[in-house]
Design an enzyme around this catalytic site. Structure first.
Site, PDB file in Angstrom:
ATOM      1  N   CYS A 116       0.819  -1.231   0.000  1.00 26.64           N
ATOM      2  CA  CYS A 116       0.000   0.000   0.000  1.00 26.64           C
ATOM      3  C   CYS A 116       0.845   1.270   0.000  1.00 26.64           C
ATOM      4  CB  CYS A 116      -0.942   0.001   1.193  1.00 26.64           C
ATOM      5  SG  CYS A 116      -2.052  -1.417   1.231  1.00 26.64           S
ATOM      6  N   HIS A 258      -3.359   7.230   3.166  1.00 25.09           N
ATOM      7  CA  HIS A 258      -3.783   5.959   2.577  1.00 25.09           C
ATOM      8  C   HIS A 258      -5.163   5.614   3.136  1.00 25.09           C
ATOM      9  CE1 HIS A 258      -4.090   1.910   1.335  1.00 25.09           C
ATOM     10  NE2 HIS A 258      -3.749   1.377   2.494  1.00 25.09           N
ATOM     11  N   ASN A 288     -10.117  -0.136   0.589  1.00 27.57           N
ATOM     12  CA  ASN A 288      -8.655  -0.040   0.521  1.00 27.57           C
ATOM     13  C   ASN A 288      -8.195  -0.508  -0.865  1.00 27.57           C
ATOM     14  OD1 ASN A 288      -5.892  -0.412   0.744  1.00 27.57           O
ATOM     15  ND2 ASN A 288      -5.981  -1.330   2.783  1.00 27.57           N
TER      16      ASN A 288
HETATM   17  N1  COA Z   1     -18.201  -9.086   9.921  1.00 28.28           N
HETATM   18  C1  COA Z   1     -18.582  -9.426  11.165  1.00 28.28           C
HETATM   19  N2  COA Z   1     -17.718  -9.833  12.096  1.00 28.28           N
HETATM   20  C2  COA Z   1     -16.416  -9.913  11.777  1.00 28.28           C
HETATM   21  C3  COA Z   1     -15.965  -9.575  10.505  1.00 28.28           C
HETATM   22  C4  COA Z   1     -16.897  -9.156   9.555  1.00 28.28           C
HETATM   23  N3  COA Z   1     -16.577  -8.793   8.306  1.00 28.28           N
HETATM   24  N4  COA Z   1     -14.628  -9.720  10.478  1.00 28.28           N
HETATM   25  C5  COA Z   1     -14.249 -10.150  11.697  1.00 28.28           C
HETATM   26  N5  COA Z   1     -15.342 -10.271  12.481  1.00 28.28           N
HETATM   27  C6  COA Z   1     -15.414 -10.699  13.860  1.00 28.28           C
HETATM   28  C7  COA Z   1     -14.243 -11.548  14.280  1.00 28.28           C
HETATM   29  O1  COA Z   1     -14.453 -12.892  13.897  1.00 28.28           O
HETATM   30  C8  COA Z   1     -14.235 -11.355  15.764  1.00 28.28           C
HETATM   31  O2  COA Z   1     -15.205 -12.212  16.330  1.00 28.28           O
HETATM   32  P1  COA Z   1     -14.892 -12.992  17.706  1.00 28.28           P
HETATM   33  O3  COA Z   1     -14.653 -11.903  18.707  1.00 28.28           O
HETATM   34  O4  COA Z   1     -16.130 -13.762  17.904  1.00 28.28           O
HETATM   35  O5  COA Z   1     -13.675 -13.793  17.413  1.00 28.28           O
HETATM   36  C9  COA Z   1     -14.740  -9.926  15.961  1.00 28.28           C
HETATM   37  O6  COA Z   1     -15.348  -9.560  14.713  1.00 28.28           O
HETATM   38  C10 COA Z   1     -13.641  -8.962  16.289  1.00 28.28           C
HETATM   39  O7  COA Z   1     -12.548  -9.226  15.442  1.00 28.28           O
HETATM   40  P2  COA Z   1     -11.280  -8.338  15.397  1.00 28.28           P
HETATM   41  O8  COA Z   1     -10.398  -8.807  14.302  1.00 28.28           O
HETATM   42  O9  COA Z   1     -10.695  -8.211  16.752  1.00 28.28           O
HETATM   43  O10 COA Z   1     -11.976  -6.934  15.008  1.00 28.28           O
HETATM   44  P3  COA Z   1     -11.363  -5.514  14.921  1.00 28.28           P
HETATM   45  O11 COA Z   1     -12.123  -4.574  15.753  1.00 28.28           O
HETATM   46  O12 COA Z   1      -9.872  -5.524  15.066  1.00 28.28           O
HETATM   47  O13 COA Z   1     -11.702  -5.140  13.403  1.00 28.28           O
HETATM   48  C11 COA Z   1     -10.553  -5.060  11.322  1.00 28.28           C
HETATM   49  C12 COA Z   1     -11.187  -5.929  12.361  1.00 28.28           C
HETATM   50  C13 COA Z   1      -9.956  -5.941  10.253  1.00 28.28           C
HETATM   51  C14 COA Z   1     -11.641  -4.171  10.718  1.00 28.28           C
HETATM   52  C15 COA Z   1      -9.463  -4.164  11.992  1.00 28.28           C
HETATM   53  O14 COA Z   1      -8.613  -4.980  12.761  1.00 28.28           O
HETATM   54  C16 COA Z   1      -8.678  -3.400  11.017  1.00 28.28           C
HETATM   55  O15 COA Z   1      -9.185  -2.513  10.353  1.00 28.28           O
HETATM   56  N6  COA Z   1      -7.347  -3.664  10.936  1.00 28.28           N
HETATM   57  C17 COA Z   1      -6.486  -2.986   9.994  1.00 28.28           C
HETATM   58  C18 COA Z   1      -6.743  -3.530   8.637  1.00 28.28           C
HETATM   59  C19 COA Z   1      -6.091  -2.742   7.567  1.00 28.28           C
HETATM   60  O16 COA Z   1      -6.409  -1.584   7.387  1.00 28.28           O
HETATM   61  N7  COA Z   1      -5.180  -3.378   6.823  1.00 28.28           N
HETATM   62  C20 COA Z   1      -4.563  -2.807   5.708  1.00 28.28           C
HETATM   63  C21 COA Z   1      -3.447  -1.923   6.120  1.00 28.28           C
HETATM   64  S1  COA Z   1      -2.694  -1.250   4.692  1.00 28.28           S
END
Ligand code: COA
Length: 331
Positions: A116, A258, A288
């Site tokens: 990215c 970004h 993204n």
């Molecule tokens: N819909 C519903 N629930 C979802 C889900 C979705 N699309 N994706 C994950 N979950 C669930 C998980 O399974 C988890 O459930 P559990 O608690 O029963 O295990 C719960 O939501 C929380 O998961 P978690 O991964 O801790 O959520 P989060 O608050 O960290 O949000 C992201 C997840 C991916 C949105 C977040 O971590 C994020 O944005 N990270 C950065 C990603 C990014 O920008 N990457 C690119 C960088 S260039």
């Protein structure tokens, strides 16, 4: 502040027509909801390329617009620097396909791989080639068909990404110019590579039936760790680019980060001391798009008049690697 060597002479974007909303995931059997996605990421919809659209075709759309706006013909391009994590094929580079498509016969064309952050890396490389006198005019493109590498069975990643391309024409400045790239900063930390990666499909673990069966050629991500590093690294990068340009946060007219996640954007802006009114956001409409995200956002900011002559912009990115980088540009 150093004298700017290079300036952005034109911008463009190439966006697939097909819109995929958060509601459309239900039809794929993905257990998620519009509310969950909006609350955690700020994404409402993303664009998805059709089978006939490729990384190169989106890049060509973006490049043609940027060249038309810059008043630059294909034969005037000295270098095509293409950042992509989704090359159309592994050999040769997508940049040479773009060169052939545009008829940029005089150019040296190559891909940059920094996920990215790739477009910021590409801009830095192109500026360096201008500094050394090797080139006068470059096309710097970020183009991604992320839909081809995400795991459409993994709800924690497939909701995040979208397809698209953005491009700029970068030109070498005349000697007394004050507009252009005022500072750049790039950095990486390969010890964190396996927090956001594709385990297989490359030379170490080539494609095989096992790879297809365990889906290990698709993107995998440790979401929470990635989030934490993204905020920390982008905040550092903002500071470094401002220091390099001998500017303060107050001097910035617009922050173009970004577009990964609205919460990452808000936290970065807060640490960088830039109010949200000055932050460009389109993650709600595109998700993204990896290295295409900043040049797409920049093109929209130019088109809407938020970036115009005299604007000082801070651009900042973060991605797999991890990689991160930033630049201050005066228009
Ligand atoms: N819909 C519903 N629930 C979802 C889900 C979705 N699309 N994706 C994950 N979950 C669930 C998980 O399974 C988890 O459930 P559990 O608690 O029963 O295990 C719960 O939501 C929380 O998961 P978690 O991964 O801790 O959520 P989060 O608050 O960290 O949000 C992201 C997840 C991916 C949105 C977040 O971590 C994020 O944005 N990270 C950065 C990603 C990014 O920008 N990457 C690119 C960088 S260039």
């Amino acid at each position: 502040m150093k004298r700017p060597i290079a300036y952005i002479a034109g911008t463009g974007r190439g966006i697939p027509a097909r819109v995929m909303t958060n509601h459309d995931f239900a039809a794929l059997g993905i257990d998620t909801s519009h509310e969950w996605i909006v609350e955690r990421t700020g994404i409402m919809e993303r664009r998805i390329a059709s089978d006939s659209e490729s990384t190169c075709s989106m890049a060509a759309d973006a490049a043609r617009t940027a060249m038309a706006r810059a008043g630059v013909a294909p034969g005037e391009i000295d270098a095509i620097v293409m950042s992509t994590a989704t090359p159309d094929r592994l050999l040769p580079s997508t940049a040479v396909d773009l060169q052939a498509e545009l008829g940029a016969t005089r150019a040296a064309a190559f891909d940059v791989s920094a996920a990215c952050t790739g477009w910021i890396y590409g801009m830095t490389v192109a500026e360096g080639l201008m500094h050394s006198g090797v080139i006068q005019t470059a096309l710097v493109v970020g183009a991604e068909k992320m839909s081809s590498i995400v795991d459409w069975q993994d709800r924690s990643t497939c909701i995040l990404f979208g397809d698209g391309a953005g491009a700029v024409v970068l030109k070498r400045n005349k000697s007394q110019a004050t507009k252009g790239i005022l500072s750049t900063f790039i950095r990486s930390d390969g010890t964190l590579a396996e927090l956001l990666w594709r385990p297989s499909g490359g030379a170490k673990h080539p494609f095989s039936q096992d790879v297809l069966d365990d889906r290990s050629s698709y993107v995998r991500m440790a979401g929470r760790e990635t989030f934490r590093h993204a905020v920390r690294s982008m905040s550092e990068a903002c500071e470094r680019a401002l220091d390099g340009a001998k500017l303060r946060a107050d001097d910035i007219d617009i922050l173009i980060p970004h577009q990964a996640n609205i919460r990452i954007i808000e936290s970065t802006a807060k640490y960088a001391n830039v109010p949200m009114e000055k932050v460009f956001v389109n993650v709600d409409r595109y998700g993204n798009t990896s290295s295409a995200s900043i040049p797409i956002a920049l093109d929209e900011a130019v088109e809407s008049g938020r970036v115009k002559e005299g604007t000082t912009a801070l651009l900042v990115a973060f991605g797999a690697g991890f990689t991160w980088g930033s630049m201050v540009v005066r228009f």
